[in-house]
Scaffold this motif. Sequence first.
Motif, PDB file in Angstrom:
ATOM      1  N   LYS A 161       0.547  -1.268   0.379  1.00 49.38           N
ATOM      2  CA  LYS A 161      -0.024  -0.060  -0.029  1.00 49.38           C
ATOM      3  C   LYS A 161       0.972   0.921   0.087  1.00 49.38           C
ATOM      4  N   TYR A 162       0.941   2.341  -0.685  1.00 50.71           N
ATOM      5  CA  TYR A 162       1.407   3.411  -0.430  1.00 50.71           C
ATOM      6  C   TYR A 162       0.325   4.358   0.701  1.00 50.71           C
ATOM      7  N   PHE A 163       0.190   5.730   0.988  1.00 48.63           N
ATOM      8  CA  PHE A 163      -0.679   6.726   0.720  1.00 48.63           C
ATOM      9  C   PHE A 163      -0.159   8.323   0.100  1.00 48.63           C
ATOM     10  N   SER A 164      -1.211   8.625   0.166  1.00 46.63           N
ATOM     11  CA  SER A 164      -0.436  10.513   0.615  1.00 46.63           C
ATOM     12  C   SER A 164      -1.630  11.324   0.195  1.00 46.63           C
ATOM     13  N   GLY A 165      -1.014  12.066   0.043  1.00 43.44           N
ATOM     14  CA  GLY A 165      -1.608  13.673  -0.113  1.00 43.44           C
ATOM     15  C   GLY A 165      -1.020  14.443   0.220  1.00 43.44           C
ATOM     16  N   GLY A 166      -1.844  15.886   0.594  1.00 42.82           N
ATOM     17  CA  GLY A 166      -0.944  17.703   0.746  1.00 42.82           C
ATOM     18  C   GLY A 166      -2.400  18.552   1.117  1.00 42.82           C
ATOM     19  N   ASN A 167      -1.363  19.856   0.977  1.00 44.32           N
ATOM     20  CA  ASN A 167      -2.026  21.202   1.542  1.00 44.32           C
ATOM     21  C   ASN A 167      -2.682  21.475   0.452  1.00 44.32           C
ATOM     22  N   ASN A 168      -2.809  20.958  -0.338  1.00 43.52           N
ATOM     23  CA  ASN A 168      -4.526  21.135  -1.725  1.00 43.52           C
ATOM     24  C   ASN A 168      -5.400  21.221  -0.912  1.00 43.52           C
ATOM     25  N   GLN A 169      -5.545  19.352   0.042  1.00 45.21           N
ATOM     26  CA  GLN A 169      -7.090  18.751   0.198  1.00 45.21           C
ATOM     27  C   GLN A 169      -6.921  18.830   1.613  1.00 45.21           C
ATOM     28  N   ASP A 170      -6.124  17.740   2.773  1.00 50.68           N
ATOM     29  CA  ASP A 170      -5.766  18.378   3.801  1.00 50.68           C
ATOM     30  C   ASP A 170      -6.323  16.854   4.139  1.00 50.68           C
ATOM     31  N   ILE A 171      -6.211  15.579   2.933  1.00 58.85           N
ATOM     32  CA  ILE A 171      -7.140  14.157   3.516  1.00 58.85           C
ATOM     33  C   ILE A 171      -5.681  13.661   2.095  1.00 58.85           C
ATOM     34  N   ILE A 172      -5.462  12.369   3.372  1.00 54.59           N
ATOM     35  CA  ILE A 172      -4.790  11.398   2.888  1.00 54.59           C
ATOM     36  C   ILE A 172      -5.119  10.088   2.429  1.00 54.59           C
ATOM     37  N   TYR A 173      -4.906   9.832   1.402  1.00 56.33           N
ATOM     38  CA  TYR A 173      -5.283   8.563  -0.056  1.00 56.33           C
ATOM     39  C   TYR A 173      -4.443   7.436   0.704  1.00 56.33           C
ATOM     40  N   GLU A 174      -5.321   6.585   0.194  1.00 58.56           N
ATOM     41  CA  GLU A 174      -4.631   4.838   0.367  1.00 58.56           C
ATOM     42  C   GLU A 174      -4.855   3.947  -0.835  1.00 58.56           C
ATOM     43  N   PHE A 175      -3.781   3.493  -1.833  1.00 58.39           N
ATOM     44  CA  PHE A 175      -3.565   2.905  -2.717  1.00 58.39           C
ATOM     45  C   PHE A 175      -2.819   1.161  -1.884  1.00 58.39           C
ATOM     46  N   THR A 176      -3.425   0.331  -3.297  1.00 58.91           N
ATOM     47  CA  THR A 176      -3.035  -0.927  -2.920  1.00 58.91           C
ATOM     48  C   THR A 176      -2.391  -1.252  -4.402  1.00 58.91           C
ATOM     49  N   LEU A 177      -0.426  -1.925  -4.402  1.00 53.54           N
ATOM     50  CA  LEU A 177      -0.309  -1.903  -5.476  1.00 53.54           C
ATOM     51  C   LEU A 177      -0.115  -3.854  -4.972  1.00 53.54           C
ATOM     52  N   SER A 178      -0.184  -4.675  -6.535  1.00 51.40           N
ATOM     53  CA  SER A 178      -0.258  -5.630  -6.566  1.00 51.40           C
ATOM     54  C   SER A 178       0.893  -6.445  -6.199  1.00 51.40           C
ATOM     55  N   VAL A 179       1.986  -6.004  -6.225  1.00 51.53           N
ATOM     56  CA  VAL A 179       3.136  -5.997  -6.894  1.00 51.53           C
ATOM     57  C   VAL A 179       4.294  -5.207  -5.350  1.00 51.53           C
ATOM     58  N   ALA A 180       4.560  -5.505  -4.695  1.00 51.27           N
ATOM     59  CA  ALA A 180       5.211  -5.201  -3.041  1.00 51.27           C
ATOM     60  C   ALA A 180       6.591  -3.610  -3.761  1.00 51.27           C
ATOM     61  N   TYR A 181       5.875  -2.422  -3.808  1.00 51.96           N
ATOM     62  CA  TYR A 181       7.178  -1.603  -4.022  1.00 51.96           C
ATOM     63  C   TYR A 181       6.862  -1.307  -5.623  1.00 51.96           C
ATOM     64  N   ASP A 182       6.191  -2.037  -6.016  1.00 51.80           N
ATOM     65  CA  ASP A 182       6.541  -1.764  -7.493  1.00 51.80           C
ATOM     66  C   ASP A 182       5.098  -1.000  -8.551  1.00 51.80           C
ATOM     67  N   ILE A 183       5.532  -0.315  -9.070  1.00 53.36           N
ATOM     68  CA  ILE A 183       4.498   1.016  -9.121  1.00 53.36           C
ATOM     69  C   ILE A 183       4.118   0.934 -10.775  1.00 53.36           C
ATOM     70  N   THR A 184       5.060  -0.329 -11.496  1.00 55.62           N
ATOM     71  CA  THR A 184       4.111  -0.802 -12.219  1.00 55.62           C
ATOM     72  C   THR A 184       3.498  -1.925 -12.563  1.00 55.62           C
ATOM     73  N   SER A 185       2.993  -2.135 -11.619  1.00 51.38           N
ATOM     74  CA  SER A 185       2.337  -3.440 -11.217  1.00 51.38           C
ATOM     75  C   SER A 185       0.429  -3.026 -10.815  1.00 51.38           C
ATOM     76  N   THR A 186       0.117  -3.733 -10.719  1.00 51.90           N
ATOM     77  CA  THR A 186      -1.443  -2.817 -10.793  1.00 51.90           C
ATOM     78  C   THR A 186      -1.409  -1.608  -9.203  1.00 51.90           C
ATOM     79  N   VAL A 187      -1.951  -1.004  -9.928  1.00 55.10           N
ATOM     80  CA  VAL A 187      -1.881   0.443  -8.639  1.00 55.10           C
ATOM     81  C   VAL A 187      -3.368   0.309  -8.693  1.00 55.10           C
ATOM     82  N   THR A 188      -4.336   0.659  -7.545  1.00 47.56           N
ATOM     83  CA  THR A 188      -5.452   0.539  -6.804  1.00 47.56           C
ATOM     84  C   THR A 188      -6.051   1.677  -6.076  1.00 47.56           C
ATOM     85  N   ASN A 189      -6.410   2.811  -6.241  1.00 52.06           N
ATOM     86  CA  ASN A 189      -7.145   3.698  -5.679  1.00 52.06           C
ATOM     87  C   ASN A 189      -8.346   2.323  -4.684  1.00 52.06           C
ATOM     88  N   THR A 190      -8.330   2.493  -3.520  1.00 47.77           N
ATOM     89  CA  THR A 190      -9.383   2.153  -2.223  1.00 47.77           C
ATOM     90  C   THR A 190     -10.638   2.652  -2.102  1.00 47.77           C
TER      91      THR A 190
END
Length: 326
Positions: free
Chosen positions: A258-287
């Motif tokens: 999983k990775y989490f990201s967000g920022g000052n623009n919205q102050d919302i933390i978003y969660e995403f899953t990766l089908s292969v650990a630490y691999d951003i070329t794998s299937t990435v899904t917004n949960t």
Amino acid sequence: RNTNNIALNSFRIAVNGGLTVQNMVDGVSDVFTDETGINTGASINESYDATGDFYSPLLTQLTPVYSGENSGDLKTLTAGAATPVTDVYALEWNNDGLKFFVISTYWSCIYEFTVSVAYDLSSTVAYSGNLYRFQTPASANCVSMRFNADGTKFFLLGPSSTGQVYEMTVSTGFDLSSTVAASGNTFYVKGQDSNPTGIEFNADGTRMFMVGQTADTIYEYSLSVGWDLGSTVAYTGNSLVLGVSNPDFLRFSGDGLKYFSGGNNQDIIYEFTLSVAYDITSTVTNTGNSIDVTAQEASLRDVAFNSAGTKMYAVGITADTVFEYD
């Protein structure tokens, strides 16, 4: 995701070391002035949201100690220092959860704090007195920080004017009172994004990731030797549109799925899953899972987790406070 009943702790240190503990069990703040544990101050009601059924702290600013400015929590913890914390841009825990570190861009310093109970901000939290000031104008106002696995190195992302990642060594892991020095190893990431805002690593340090606000994208870099910017470092060509507008940080889960990201623009933390650990070329899904922290921090800059991933912490430049979420 439980959108209700989010347990939230924060902490404050009052004048002369008195401790204010915000107790989210009974919804009041208890004030202690010495080690007896006796509540000697007036309790202050928390703000209760009847619709969402949760309490959140009243962020009333404390009496200023150092500079006459209004003081938030971390700033008050360091009020006796020549450079009290303000403008918090990054947060890191050590491995056992008994220390955390923040960057203050206002003073170009990293500060070290201790926690009496691991990862528990309702326990006794104190400024250790240890800090590291960035030594060169080029590395001033760094906006992101990550430690290596044993705390003997940390990495700083400089401001957009430099676009450099700086490698620092620490003679004793996670101890800013030991010898801290620039290794001389740096890496330029501005070639991918003209406004880089956050860095992250995989578990063994052989991959580094950068997020930036020009294209709202994650970029991946390979290191031939883990945690060593003096080894062969290269942009892999792998990138991923983040799915977050104007990101300020990127944080992987412990297993990299999983990775989490967000920022000052919205102050919302978003969660995403990766089908292969630490691999951003794998299937990435917004949960679809997210947490809005605007009520606590209106200028979000970074998040961190405990080792089990059961607690999350958020920091930013408005409250200068570490907030804990269960």
